[in-house]
Design an enzyme around this catalytic site. Structure first.
Site, short mmCIF file in Angstrom:
data_model
loop_
_atom_site.label_atom_id
_atom_site.label_comp_id
_atom_site.label_asym_id
_atom_site.label_seq_id
_atom_site.Cartn_x
_atom_site.Cartn_y
_atom_site.Cartn_z
N SER A 142 1.95 -5.18 -16.30
CA SER A 142 0.59 -4.64 -16.35
C SER A 142 0.16 -4.56 -17.81
CB SER A 142 0.59 -3.23 -15.75
OG SER A 142 -0.62 -2.57 -15.99
N TYR A 155 4.80 5.52 -14.63
CA TYR A 155 4.34 4.15 -14.38
C TYR A 155 4.36 3.35 -15.69
CZ TYR A 155 1.39 0.28 -12.82
OH TYR A 155 0.91 -0.98 -12.51
P1 NDP Z 1 -0.62 -3.27 -3.41
O1 NDP Z 1 -0.48 -1.82 -3.13
O2 NDP Z 1 -1.69 -4.03 -2.75
O3 NDP Z 1 0.76 -4.02 -3.12
C1 NDP Z 1 2.01 -3.47 -3.43
C2 NDP Z 1 3.07 -4.25 -2.69
O4 NDP Z 1 4.36 -3.70 -3.03
C3 NDP Z 1 2.92 -4.16 -1.18
O5 NDP Z 1 3.17 -5.42 -0.61
C4 NDP Z 1 4.00 -3.17 -0.77
O6 NDP Z 1 4.51 -3.51 0.51
C5 NDP Z 1 5.08 -3.44 -1.83
N1 NDP Z 1 5.97 -2.29 -1.98
C6 NDP Z 1 5.67 -1.08 -2.53
N2 NDP Z 1 6.75 -0.27 -2.45
C7 NDP Z 1 7.73 -0.97 -1.83
C8 NDP Z 1 9.06 -0.67 -1.43
N3 NDP Z 1 9.63 0.52 -1.67
N4 NDP Z 1 9.76 -1.63 -0.79
C9 NDP Z 1 9.22 -2.85 -0.54
N5 NDP Z 1 7.97 -3.19 -0.91
C10 NDP Z 1 7.23 -2.27 -1.53
O7 NDP Z 1 -0.76 -3.35 -4.99
P2 NDP Z 1 -0.95 -4.56 -6.02
O8 NDP Z 1 -0.96 -5.85 -5.34
O9 NDP Z 1 -2.08 -4.20 -6.89
O10 NDP Z 1 0.40 -4.38 -6.89
C11 NDP Z 1 1.30 -5.44 -7.12
C12 NDP Z 1 1.85 -5.30 -8.53
O11 NDP Z 1 0.80 -5.43 -9.46
C13 NDP Z 1 2.52 -3.94 -8.82
O12 NDP Z 1 3.74 -4.17 -9.50
C14 NDP Z 1 1.52 -3.26 -9.75
O13 NDP Z 1 2.15 -2.38 -10.66
C15 NDP Z 1 0.92 -4.45 -10.47
N6 NDP Z 1 -0.38 -4.20 -11.07
C16 NDP Z 1 -1.45 -3.81 -10.28
C17 NDP Z 1 -2.68 -3.55 -10.87
C18 NDP Z 1 -3.85 -3.09 -10.08
O14 NDP Z 1 -4.81 -2.55 -10.68
N7 NDP Z 1 -3.88 -3.29 -8.76
C19 NDP Z 1 -2.89 -3.71 -12.32
C20 NDP Z 1 -1.70 -4.14 -13.03
C21 NDP Z 1 -0.51 -4.37 -12.42
P3 NDP Z 1 4.86 -2.47 1.69
O15 NDP Z 1 4.03 -1.25 1.49
O16 NDP Z 1 4.52 -3.24 2.94
O17 NDP Z 1 6.31 -2.23 1.55
#
Ligand code: NDP
Length: 234
Positions: A142, A155
């Site tokens: 990020s 975070y």
């Molecule tokens: P979402 O919440 O849309 O997606 C997060 C994903 O991570 C989901 O598929 C979720 O799947 C999975 N996940 C979370 N916890 C677990 C767990 N314990 N086990 C397995 N899977 C898990 O968020 P984003 O797409 O935005 O986030 C993706 C990445 O991008 C992250 O690393 C975030 O830090 C990074 N990011 C996001 C930004 C934003 O503003 N959105 C900005 C900068 C970076 P499920 O719940 O089905 O398990």
């Protein structure tokens, strides 16, 4: 034929947001996919759409905080396709909590989801990639991996840690054919941003990147011949 046609990519956190958009971006290039997340219904939808695009898609339902999930996902990739070309360490969570209100449980939950998962998936994927002396490991960090933010102490640590992990693996394994890239998105319109006073509608209306924009950055990193060690999106 595209450069990625027939390659095999593991994507963590593929059930929504950036991970799901990355699955579709890679499928559109002819990649086969190994997806993982906890919500099976969501994974099924991504699998169906990926297959409709012509890819072979399998998934493992699991918690990325568990070592077993990395072992089983990598095994599934090898049993199904016999190889792993790309790993996208994308799964992640965040919480807005002031330092003094943060608990040990918050620390372990966010650290394990964002950092332990990146470490353990990289380890097991690298064992397979090294057998063929080629592979790409992409980390979704990020802009918070460059600049700490208030109320995001834990975070912020996780996102700095992912950049360090990517650099260290690059130094260790590049000479053996494994290249890494750390992608640093800024605020992106996904479920991640909903809550803490923000609604789905307000996130959708924001002038932010979309998950598809970020997925294009990840796709670029996957396709680049030489190491693009970091993509900072803003
Ligand atoms: P979402 O919440 O849309 O997606 C997060 C994903 O991570 C989901 O598929 C979720 O799947 C999975 N996940 C979370 N916890 C677990 C767990 N314990 N086990 C397995 N899977 C898990 O968020 P984003 O797409 O935005 O986030 C993706 C990445 O991008 C992250 O690393 C975030 O830090 C990074 N990011 C996001 C930004 C934003 O503003 N959105 C900005 C900068 C970076 P499920 O719940 O089905 O398990």
């Amino acid at each position: 034929m595209t450069k990625l046609k027939g390659q095999v990519a593991i994507i963590t956190g593929a059930s929504s947001g950036i991970g799901r958009a990355t699955a579709y971006a890679l499928a559109s290039e002819g990649c086969h996919l190994v997806l993982t997340a906890r919500r099976e219904e969501r994974l099924k939808e991504v699998k169906e759409k990926g297959e409709a695009m012509g890819s072979k898609v399998v998934y493992y339902v699991g918690d990325v905080c568990q070592e077993k999930t990395a072992i089983q996902t990598v095994s599934l990739a090898i049993e199904t396709f016999g190889r792993i070309d790309i790993l996208v360490n994308n799964a992640g969570i965040g919480k807005l909590i002031p330092l003094v209100e943060s608990t040990s449980d918050d620390y372990y939950e966010i650290m394990d989801t964002n950092v332990f998962s990146s470490f353990i998936f990289s380890k097991y994927a690298a064992i397979e990639m090294l057998k063929k002396r080629q592979g790409k490991i992409i980390f979704v960090s990020s802009v918070t991996g460059h600049v700490g933010h208030e109320d995001e102490t834990i975070y912020t640590m996780t996102k700095f840690a992912q950049r360090g992990l990517s650099q260290a693996i690059d130094k260790e394994l590049r000479s053996q054919g494994i290249k890494t890239c750390v992608v640093c998105p800024s605020a992106t319109k996904t479920e991640f941003e909903v809550g803490y006073g923000r609604t789905k509608e307000s996130v959708e209306a924001a002038h932010w990147e979309t998950a598809d924009d970020v997925a294009q950055g990840i796709l670029y990193a996957c396709k680049a011949e030489n190491t693009v060690w970091e993509i900072r999106m803003r």
